[in-house]
Each structure stands twice: as structure tokens, then as C-alpha cells.
Design a protein around this motif. Sequence first.
Motif, short mmCIF file in Angstrom:
data_model
loop_
_atom_site.label_atom_id
_atom_site.label_comp_id
_atom_site.label_asym_id
_atom_site.label_seq_id
_atom_site.Cartn_x
_atom_site.Cartn_y
_atom_site.Cartn_z
N PRO A 112 0.82 -1.22 0.00
CA PRO A 112 0.00 0.00 0.00
C PRO A 112 0.85 1.26 0.00
O PRO A 112 1.95 1.29 0.56
N CYS A 113 0.33 2.29 -0.66
CA CYS A 113 1.02 3.58 -0.71
C CYS A 113 0.94 4.23 0.67
O CYS A 113 -0.15 4.43 1.21
N GLN A 114 2.11 4.57 1.24
CA GLN A 114 2.15 5.07 2.61
C GLN A 114 2.05 6.59 2.63
O GLN A 114 2.84 7.29 2.00
N PRO A 115 1.04 7.14 3.34
CA PRO A 115 0.84 8.60 3.34
C PRO A 115 2.04 9.34 3.92
O PRO A 115 2.69 8.87 4.86
N ASP A 125 13.71 1.35 -6.40
CA ASP A 125 13.89 0.69 -5.10
C ASP A 125 14.72 1.60 -4.20
O ASP A 125 15.81 1.24 -3.74
N ASP A 126 14.20 2.83 -3.96
CA ASP A 126 14.88 3.78 -3.08
C ASP A 126 14.30 3.69 -1.68
O ASP A 126 13.13 3.32 -1.48
N MET A 127 15.10 4.04 -0.70
CA MET A 127 14.66 4.09 0.69
C MET A 127 14.33 5.54 1.04
O MET A 127 15.15 6.43 0.84
N ALA A 167 13.46 5.38 8.59
CA ALA A 167 13.22 4.91 7.22
C ALA A 167 11.78 4.43 7.10
O ALA A 167 11.30 3.67 7.94
N LEU A 168 11.10 4.88 6.04
CA LEU A 168 9.70 4.52 5.83
C LEU A 168 9.65 3.12 5.21
O LEU A 168 10.09 2.91 4.08
N GLU A 169 9.12 2.17 5.98
CA GLU A 169 8.97 0.79 5.55
C GLU A 169 7.52 0.36 5.72
O GLU A 169 6.73 1.06 6.37
N ALA A 197 16.25 -1.45 6.65
CA ALA A 197 16.70 -0.13 7.08
C ALA A 197 17.53 -0.20 8.35
O ALA A 197 18.53 0.53 8.50
N ALA A 198 17.15 -1.07 9.28
CA ALA A 198 17.92 -1.18 10.53
C ALA A 198 19.31 -1.77 10.26
O ALA A 198 20.30 -1.36 10.87
N ARG A 199 19.39 -2.74 9.33
CA ARG A 199 20.70 -3.34 9.03
C ARG A 199 21.62 -2.37 8.32
O ARG A 199 22.84 -2.42 8.47
N LEU A 200 21.03 -1.45 7.53
CA LEU A 200 21.85 -0.49 6.76
C LEU A 200 21.79 0.91 7.36
O LEU A 200 22.01 1.89 6.65
N GLY A 201 21.50 1.01 8.65
CA GLY A 201 21.34 2.33 9.27
C GLY A 201 22.58 3.21 9.13
O GLY A 201 22.49 4.37 8.72
#
Length: 698
Positions: free
Chosen positions: A322-325, A378-380, A396-398, A413-417
Motif C-alpha cells: 500500500p502507498c504510505q501517506p 527501489d529507493d529508501m 526509514a519509511l517501511e 533499514a535497521a541493518r543499513l542504518g
Amino acid sequence: MPVPWFFLSLALGRNPVVLSLERVVGPQDTARCSPGLSCHLWDGDVLCLPGSLVSAPGPVLVPTGLQTELVLRCYKDTDCDLCVRVDVHLAVHGYWEEPEDEEKFGIAEDPAIEEPRNASLQAHVVLSFQAYPTARCVLLEVQVPAALVQPGQSVGSVVFECFEAALGAEVRIWSYTQPRYQKELNLTQQLPALPVLNVSAHGNDVHLVVDIPEDQRFGLSLYWNQVPGPAKPWWHRNLTGPQTITLNHTDLVPCLCIQVWRLEPDSVRTSICPFREDPRAHRNLWRAARLQLLPPRAWRLDAPCSLPAEATLCWQAPDGGPCQPLVPPLPRENVTVNKALEFPLLKGHPNICVQVSTWEKQELQECLWADSLGPLKDDMLLVETRGPQDNRSLCALEPSGCTPLFSRASTRAARLGGPLLQDVQSGQCLQLWDDDLGALWACPMEKYIHRRWALVWMACLLLAAVLFLLLLLKKNHVKGWLRLLKEDVRAGAAARSRAALLLYSADDAGFERLVGALASALFQLPLRVAVDLWSRRELSAQGPLAWFHAQRRQTLQEGGVVVLLFSPGAVALCREWLQDATSAPGAHGPHDAFAASLSCLLPDFLQGRAPGRYVGAYFDRLLSPDAVPALFRSVPVFSLPSQLPEFLGTLQGPAAPHPWRLAERAEQVSRALQPALDSCFRAPGTGRGMGPEAEDRT
């Protein structure tokens, strides 16, 4: 009795008004009275002879007031005449006289004299009506029970309907009793010279029947009353005499208004908007609404009318979730249609989309830069929050929410913080928005994906080296094994090259088992099958509409095909959308992806984008070929299992095997379907009108 109907009358003149006229069916005059009273209308008209005034012998009923109301007397759907309804208010007039002997000597009353005082009252009320060249008199018999007889008090009213009159006529009405105990009441009224506009629905058409005298000329205009902005003309015509204008139900929108005026200098124009509460008009409005990109960073919602909706920005990840607001930078606010709105962004990004929704559900979503900036990346997305004393935090929006970069969560996101924070500081991330509250950053993930693929390639090279050694050691055995491996790799490549998304209506448990058998059989072939039966958890988490969006996008991007399995329930849902019945669509189950997908499927068929992307199918004994709606026959529609070879060939596309191999696979699928088909037709209640064969069985 009056029958409720939707009639609108436009009174045109120096002081135009809008009247809501009630519809009275049938040619017979009727009378009704207030609760507690009884009344009767004498058959036929009576002579209009008021007679002389006489003294009341005691309490009597007399008319005390007259009220009129304009109604329409209709003999057929479109054959109506103007009629005057008359309401006569009644009261008790006069007292019983006390005998002088009783007052002087206190003699007890004679029971024979007391009995009339406790009796009910009866009156003959005459209504006289004159409207050139018509003159009528009717007689109403009214009876009041003794409990309501109170001298000088009102007892209620009697209503007569109705006296027919012509448009613009002057009518005079008198009311008195026989015998006449007081001066007759009278009322004079000038009827407006008005055209009567009857709005009625007949199937897919809406009829506007305008009743205009033949010697009068009027202008009639249909227009969209847009707010804000000037009215937008849509249709105009000058009329003389009665006219019938036919509109298609798809033309109705809530702001469609009707304006009528005399064709004379400086005439006053009167407008009405009869479709504001029409459910069909609101559905048509959403179907006509379109989101458009306006360079460089603006958007506009085009619609004929104002929409009761809100707009917000959201971030659409390429995984189809779903598209996250995005609460910043565009807070939720009411949409202003047909007006360019600027995005408060520094840069554009293909993953930024616009959602337009009501308080009930999401209606529209468009990723506006998909054409100009390419497909989703595939951007964060990193959300920077700024607090007092220059306190800053990044998350990071996940799909699970906004994950802090330095957390112990088992997410990407946590692994690549740490590396992501370095990318922001070194300027490798694209800043999309910035103000005192925070900022948005889009960080590319390609290099991290390449790093992961480098490890995969190293493992593959190591595996290749091991296989080469095995080949040298056991040449003959390895040859056979490599031959089998080659066939498996080819089959796997073909499976990945063609995907199939099955959509169906969950009519009953037997049909669901049949769909599951078909999906399992197709999965054994070089096909990758997606069906909601195998994704219940995702459906519950995302909802049918979001799940369908994700699966459809992924299937079509990979060159796959969407399969529409038609059943009696699916056909009924399609007809409900296509014919737009007046009743609201019924509720569907929480996992019914077919019902949720219709709003997205129909535009592809209506705009000619369906061929090559969609395929239809139905089961021989469940549905007749003619039952499939004509709109969906623009794509191949196959009958199963009789046309299984052609069906499988279309699904597999360019990767389809030779005809003899295709026939073998069709036979395998047919054998897999047969138990489910037999079980489906043995299930109780299955013969529910699924074509002519089902009707014969019942």
C-alpha cells in the motif's frame, strides 16, 4: 392517495419560485379528514345554491378557513394536469340554550333533552370552484364524535382533491354548509404560468418531460454548476410546446442543473439541480474524475463537479504494498477540482503518488511522474524530524512503519542504518522536501543490492567449480544429471517468464474448490500462478483492492496475463457495474478480490487496453457462452475444459510448447479438474441458474 414522485415545477414570471408538486394518480376525486373525524364525498357534483342564512339550533360545524395546494393529477406516466387541493378547517359554532325554568328553580334536566347534547355533530360542507370556463360544486359529509364537540373549538379539517385548472388561470373557491349558518368563506388565487418538469428514470435512460403550453416559447439549458468557477454549459435548446428530453444515466452528475426562462427580453432565469442526492450521479462523478500531471511539479484533479474528498501525498514502494501517506509535506485537505495545485517539493520522484479519498475509502491514486521519470525505484525514503534545540532524528519509511536507523529491528533499514546515514551526510541521497519541521530524503539502494549480488555470483562460481570437478571425476553420471538439470532450468526460466493472475467471484465453497484445482494444475505447468486463495494473510493485511493493485502491476510488468474466470456471481457483479442499477451494490466478503478489482478492470476494457493483457474463461456446465458480458469479449474467452489446449497456449504465450505437447498438458489439467467439477455439480444448491443446463436440471 397521493403517490410519492419526483416532480419539479418552475414558476416563471416576475417573482420566480421553485415548487415541489405531489403526484396524484387516477381520475377520481377523493376526500380525507383529520384523525377522529369521519367524512364522505358525495358522488357527482351538486347544484351551487348557498341559500339564505338560518339560525343554528345549537352547536353546529362550520368552515373557518381555506387552504390550497397545487398538485399534479396524472393518468399515465407523462400525462399530468395541474390540480388544486383544498383543505377546509372546521370548528364548532354555537351553544345549547339553557331552559329558563331550570335556571330559576334548579329543576333537574330531562334526560330526553340531555341526550342530543351528548350526541355527535354532522355537517354538509359545500365546496364551490370556479376557473373559467369551469365551475363545480362538491358536497362533503363530515361527522364529529361527541368527545370532540367543544363550542368555539377547532375540531380538525377535511381535504378534497382535487379541482383541475389550467396554467395561469384565476381560481375562486367558496365554502359553506347546508343549511348555511354563517357567511360563506371565499378564496381567490392566481395560478402561475409554469412549465412542469417531470424527471423520471426508465432503465438506463432519464426522461425530462417539460409540459409547456403550445403557444409559449421557453429556453432550456443543462449545465454543470461548478463551485468554484462559473457554470459550464452542456446542452441548450429553445422549446415551443411540450417536449421530452432523454438523457443517459451515465450523463448524470450531482452538479447537473436545469435552467428555464421565457424567450423574451430581460426574462428571469430559474435554475434547479435535481441530482444532488442521486447515488448514480455520485458514482458517475468519481468515474469521470481524472488526476493529471502539470509540469514542472503540479497536479490537478479534473471533474465536472466539486468532490467531497481529501488529497494527500504518499510513497509507493516497488514491492506493490500500500502507498504510505506522507503527512509532511502535504497535510490532508479538501480537494479543489479543476485547479492546479503545487507540490511543496524540491525535486520530483517516480515513487511519489497522490491519493484522493473520501472518509469511507480510497477512490483515486496516481503516481504522476511515472511517465516522465520512469518506473518505480527501489529507493529508501528517510524522514528527518527536527525538534527544539536542533534535535534531529532519522527513520526509514517501511511497510511496518518508520524504522529508526539505529534500531535492533530485523529490517533492511535497521541493518543499513549506518551506511544510509553516511549517504545522507555525503549528499548521495536526493532531498525531496525541507522546512523547519523536517525533511524527506530518497536514498538509492542499488549499490547495496549490487553488493549482495556480488556475493551470490561468488557462490555461483564456487558451485560451478565444484560441478566441474564432479564432471571430471564421474563423467557419465554427471552427464545425465546435467541433462536433467538443463531441463529443469529451462522449465524454471519459462515459468518466470510468464505469470498468470486468476480473478474470480467466490460464489460458493464448491466453486472455490474448482478454482483451487485449476490454479494447482496450472502451477504444475511452466506458469507462475497468483490467486487470492493462496494469499489470505496478505488479503487480510492489505485489503482486496491493494492486493489486486500489487498483483496486477507485477503480473503485467513481467509480461504476464490476468485471467477473468466468469461464473454466475461474476457476471452479476459485472452487470451491476455496467448497467449501474439504482440499488446500491451489495456487500462482498473481505477476500473478494474480483469485486474490488472491477473499478480498475473496466477502464482497461472501455479504453481498448485489454487485448494482450487479459484472458476470459468459464466452465462449460456452469455458464453459457452468451452469459459473458459483451464488453469482455474484446479479449479471448475460452470454455473449460473443452478449449483447454487453446487456453493453455494463450497463457504460456511465446513460450508455449509444440501442439502435441500442449495437448498432453491439457489432458493433465482436465484430469485434475474433473473431480472438482463433479463435486461442484453434486453440491446442494449448485443449480442456481447457471445457464440453460442448470435451468433444465431444476
